[in-house]
Scaffold this motif. Structure first.
Motif, PDB file in Angstrom:
ATOM      1  N   HIS A  97       4.946  28.206 -10.339  1.00  0.00           N
ATOM      2  CA  HIS A  97       5.154  28.754 -11.685  1.00  0.00           C
ATOM      3  C   HIS A  97       4.833  27.618 -12.652  1.00  0.00           C
ATOM      4  CE1 HIS A  97       7.078  30.116 -15.305  1.00  0.00           C
ATOM      5  NE2 HIS A  97       7.600  31.192 -14.739  1.00  0.00           N
ATOM      6  N   THR A 123       7.523  13.823  -9.554  1.00  0.00           N
ATOM      7  CA  THR A 123       8.742  13.299 -10.174  1.00  0.00           C
ATOM      8  C   THR A 123       9.912  14.258  -9.979  1.00  0.00           C
ATOM      9  OG1 THR A 123       8.440  14.375 -12.308  1.00  0.00           O
ATOM     10  CG2 THR A 123       7.310  12.265 -11.974  1.00  0.00           C
ATOM     11  N   GLY A 124       9.621  15.440  -9.429  1.00  0.00           N
ATOM     12  CA  GLY A 124      10.680  16.431  -9.263  1.00  0.00           C
ATOM     13  C   GLY A 124      11.105  17.050 -10.582  1.00  0.00           C
ATOM     14  N   GLU A 126       9.422  17.778 -14.938  1.00  0.00           N
ATOM     15  CA  GLU A 126       8.187  18.051 -15.680  1.00  0.00           C
ATOM     16  C   GLU A 126       7.739  16.777 -16.386  1.00  0.00           C
ATOM     17  OE1 GLU A 126      10.531  20.862 -15.775  1.00  0.00           O
ATOM     18  OE2 GLU A 126       9.231  21.587 -14.199  1.00  0.00           O
ATOM     19  N   PRO A 128       4.415  14.951 -15.871  1.00  0.00           N
ATOM     20  CA  PRO A 128       3.112  14.613 -15.287  1.00  0.00           C
ATOM     21  C   PRO A 128       2.604  13.237 -15.705  1.00  0.00           C
ATOM     22  CG  PRO A 128       2.913  16.482 -16.813  1.00  0.00           C
ATOM     23  CD  PRO A 128       4.359  16.239 -16.591  1.00  0.00           C
ATOM     24  N   ALA A 131       4.052  10.778 -13.293  1.00  0.00           N
ATOM     25  CA  ALA A 131       3.383  10.899 -11.988  1.00  0.00           C
ATOM     26  C   ALA A 131       2.005  10.229 -12.051  1.00  0.00           C
ATOM     27  CB  ALA A 131       3.257  12.366 -11.589  1.00  0.00           C
TER      28      ALA A 131
HETATM   29  C1  LIG Z   1       5.876  20.659 -13.182  1.00  0.00           C
HETATM   30  C2  LIG Z   1       4.388  20.413 -13.184  1.00  0.00           C
HETATM   31  C3  LIG Z   1       3.624  21.575 -12.635  1.00  0.00           C
HETATM   32  C4  LIG Z   1       3.989  22.073 -11.305  1.00  0.00           C
HETATM   33  O1  LIG Z   1       3.918  21.391 -10.308  1.00  0.00           O
HETATM   34  O2  LIG Z   1       4.365  23.212 -11.293  1.00  0.00           O
HETATM   35  C5  LIG Z   1       3.777  20.163 -14.540  1.00  0.00           C
HETATM   36  C6  LIG Z   1       4.172  20.768 -15.691  1.00  0.00           C
HETATM   37  C7  LIG Z   1       3.610  20.636 -16.979  1.00  0.00           C
HETATM   38  N1  LIG Z   1       2.505  19.883 -17.282  1.00  0.00           N
HETATM   39  C8  LIG Z   1       2.248  19.962 -18.606  1.00  0.00           C
HETATM   40  C9  LIG Z   1       1.151  19.366 -19.266  1.00  0.00           C
HETATM   41  C10 LIG Z   1       0.048  18.736 -18.684  1.00  0.00           C
HETATM   42  N2  LIG Z   1      -0.078  18.456 -17.335  1.00  0.00           N
HETATM   43  C11 LIG Z   1      -1.251  17.824 -17.145  1.00  0.00           C
HETATM   44  C12 LIG Z   1      -1.737  17.374 -15.887  1.00  0.00           C
HETATM   45  C13 LIG Z   1      -1.109  17.431 -14.680  1.00  0.00           C
HETATM   46  N3  LIG Z   1       0.109  17.970 -14.430  1.00  0.00           N
HETATM   47  C14 LIG Z   1       0.454  17.809 -13.131  1.00  0.00           C
HETATM   48  C15 LIG Z   1       1.637  18.193 -12.549  1.00  0.00           C
HETATM   49  C16 LIG Z   1       2.684  18.842 -13.149  1.00  0.00           C
HETATM   50  N4  LIG Z   1       2.708  19.312 -14.422  1.00  0.00           N
HETATM   51  C17 LIG Z   1       3.946  19.167 -12.425  1.00  0.00           C
HETATM   52  C18 LIG Z   1       4.964  18.061 -12.538  1.00  0.00           C
HETATM   53  C19 LIG Z   1       4.441  16.731 -12.050  1.00  0.00           C
HETATM   54  C20 LIG Z   1       5.512  15.735 -11.906  1.00  0.00           C
HETATM   55  O3  LIG Z   1       6.223  15.401 -12.855  1.00  0.00           O
HETATM   56  O4  LIG Z   1       5.687  15.252 -10.776  1.00  0.00           O
HETATM   57  C21 LIG Z   1      -0.586  17.073 -12.372  1.00  0.00           C
HETATM   58  C22 LIG Z   1      -0.009  15.731 -11.906  1.00  0.00           C
HETATM   59  C23 LIG Z   1      -1.082  17.806 -11.144  1.00  0.00           C
HETATM   60  C24 LIG Z   1      -1.754  19.130 -11.410  1.00  0.00           C
HETATM   61  O5  LIG Z   1      -1.500  19.780 -12.418  1.00  0.00           O
HETATM   62  O6  LIG Z   1      -2.541  19.495 -10.542  1.00  0.00           O
HETATM   63  C25 LIG Z   1      -1.738  16.969 -13.411  1.00  0.00           C
HETATM   64  C26 LIG Z   1      -2.470  15.651 -13.433  1.00  0.00           C
HETATM   65  C27 LIG Z   1      -3.532  15.714 -12.391  1.00  0.00           C
HETATM   66  C28 LIG Z   1      -4.363  14.504 -12.346  1.00  0.00           C
HETATM   67  O7  LIG Z   1      -4.387  13.695 -13.287  1.00  0.00           O
HETATM   68  O8  LIG Z   1      -5.013  14.348 -11.303  1.00  0.00           O
HETATM   69  C29 LIG Z   1      -1.936  17.724 -18.382  1.00  0.00           C
HETATM   70  C30 LIG Z   1      -3.326  17.159 -18.549  1.00  0.00           C
HETATM   71  C31 LIG Z   1      -3.359  15.670 -18.398  1.00  0.00           C
HETATM   72  O9  LIG Z   1      -2.342  14.988 -18.522  1.00  0.00           O
HETATM   73  O10 LIG Z   1      -4.482  15.186 -18.192  1.00  0.00           O
HETATM   74  C32 LIG Z   1      -1.119  18.280 -19.368  1.00  0.00           C
HETATM   75  C33 LIG Z   1      -1.405  18.417 -20.864  1.00  0.00           C
HETATM   76  C34 LIG Z   1      -1.704  19.880 -21.177  1.00  0.00           C
HETATM   77  C35 LIG Z   1      -2.882  20.446 -20.404  1.00  0.00           C
HETATM   78  O11 LIG Z   1      -4.007  19.911 -20.464  1.00  0.00           O
HETATM   79  O12 LIG Z   1      -2.680  21.438 -19.706  1.00  0.00           O
HETATM   80  C36 LIG Z   1       3.233  20.793 -19.180  1.00  0.00           C
HETATM   81  C37 LIG Z   1       3.345  21.039 -20.649  1.00  0.00           C
HETATM   82  C38 LIG Z   1       3.058  22.469 -21.019  1.00  0.00           C
HETATM   83  C39 LIG Z   1       2.889  22.623 -22.492  1.00  0.00           C
HETATM   84  O13 LIG Z   1       1.846  22.225 -22.990  1.00  0.00           O
HETATM   85  O14 LIG Z   1       3.873  23.112 -23.090  1.00  0.00           O
HETATM   86  C40 LIG Z   1       4.034  21.262 -18.147  1.00  0.00           C
HETATM   87  C41 LIG Z   1       5.138  22.322 -18.171  1.00  0.00           C
HETATM   88  C42 LIG Z   1       6.403  21.862 -18.739  1.00  0.00           C
HETATM   89  O15 LIG Z   1       6.576  20.691 -19.112  1.00  0.00           O
HETATM   90  O16 LIG Z   1       7.260  22.745 -18.819  1.00  0.00           O
END
Ligand SMILES: C[C@@]1(CC(=O)O)c2cc3[nH]c(cc4nc(cc5[nH]c(cc(n2)[C@H]1CCC(=O)O)[C@@](C)(CC(=O)O)[C@@H]5CCC(=O)O)C(CC(=O)O)=C4CCC(=O)O)c(CCC(=O)O)c3CC(=O)O
Ligand SMILES: NC(=O)C1=CN([C@@H]2O[C@H](COP(=O)(O)OP(=O)(O)OC[C@H]3O[C@@H](n4cnc5c(N)ncnc54)[C@H](O)[C@@H]3O)[C@@H](O)[C@H]2O)C=CC1
Length: 185
Positions: A97, A123-124, A126, A128, A131
């Protein structure tokens, strides 16, 4: 509670419900892992079509979940995401989700792959950016190249020896590996 695991799901079917930037990121991740990816959403990013994903341009229907091993709920509607998650969990799928990771049973980590070694960081929560930062930090501490095939062959050879010789060969290999990754004996 968490189970950290590496999954081999080659050519198994995965469904992504949603067609925005998150759908694209997950679609690429799952395709790279060998799964057959279908994407369903009324509005699809052009990249999803250009990259050859099996795309259906319409709203989600429960029948879309049939047979899916991995399901990602990443629409802009919290109601739809909750419904997709509830139904897919009931069918026994691994479910992510995107808006509320704790609602599903699958999180996506930041991944580092080097020469056959995979490091996944979650990180368990939100966070990213944490991480990603930790992945960068781990990357700095990893050797550029690791002779995995040679070490595997050495280990296989050691396993074929008698008990004492095996123990000595394993201990030599352990010392060699620890030194190669910068650890002491
Ligand atoms: C819980 C989780 C998802 C899960 O596992 O379910 C989650 C949640 C959320 N992410 C948000 C934002 C962004 N996330 C990224 C990128 C990544 N996010 C990833 C993991 C996870 N993100 C999980 C937790 C990880 C942890 O903490 O361990 C990575 C590592 C892996 C992957 O996504 O495959 C990947 C990097 C991959 C790489 O670099 O290789 C970027 C882009 C960037 O940074 O470049 C953005 C900016 C927006 C965009 O561009 O979309 C928001 C805000 C929503 C909002 O905008 O409101 C939420 C939701 C919230 O916070 O509620
Ligand atoms: N885990 C992560 O890394 C992130 C998660 N998010 C979460 O993921 C959700 C999606 O983010 P974006 O990709 O930026 O969304 P977006 O707003 O760009 O796209 C939403 C998509 O949902 C589709 N959609 C709407 N109703 C639908 C339905 N009934 N059936 C199928 N598809 C439907 C739309 O057609 C569109 O393709 C956000 O609402 C947020 O909760 C957002 C950013 C990062």
């Amino acid at each position: 509670m968490n189970l950290a695991a590496i999954l081999h799901l080659d050519s198994e079917p995965a469904l992504i419900v949603g067609g925005g930037p998150v759908a694209l990121r997950r679609a690429v991740t799952l395709k790279t892992a060998g799964l057959r990816v279908r994407v369903i959403a009324p509005d699809l990013l052009p990249e999803l079509l250009a990259l050859g994903f099996d795309c259906c341009q319409r709203a989600f229907e429960p029948a879309d979940l049939a047979g899916m091993r991995i399901v990602v709920a990443c629409t802009s509607s919290p109601v739809v995401n909750a419904e997709v998650t509830r139904l897919a969990l009931a069918l026994g799928a691994l479910v992510n989700h995107a808006g509320e990771a704790g609602a599903g049973n699958l999180r996506f980590p930041a991944v580092l792959e080097r020469g056959g070694v995979t490091v996944a960081i979650s990180t368990g929560s939100e966070l990213p950016m944490l991480a990603q930062a930790l992945r960068e930090k781990v990357a700095l501490s990893l050797p550029e190249a690791l002779p995995l095939p040679a070490w595997t062959a050495q280990r296989d050879a050691a396993l074929s020896l008698g008990a004492d010789a095996r123990q000595a060969a394993m201990s030599d290999l352990r010392a060699e590996i620890r030194a190669a990754v910068g650890l002491g004996a």
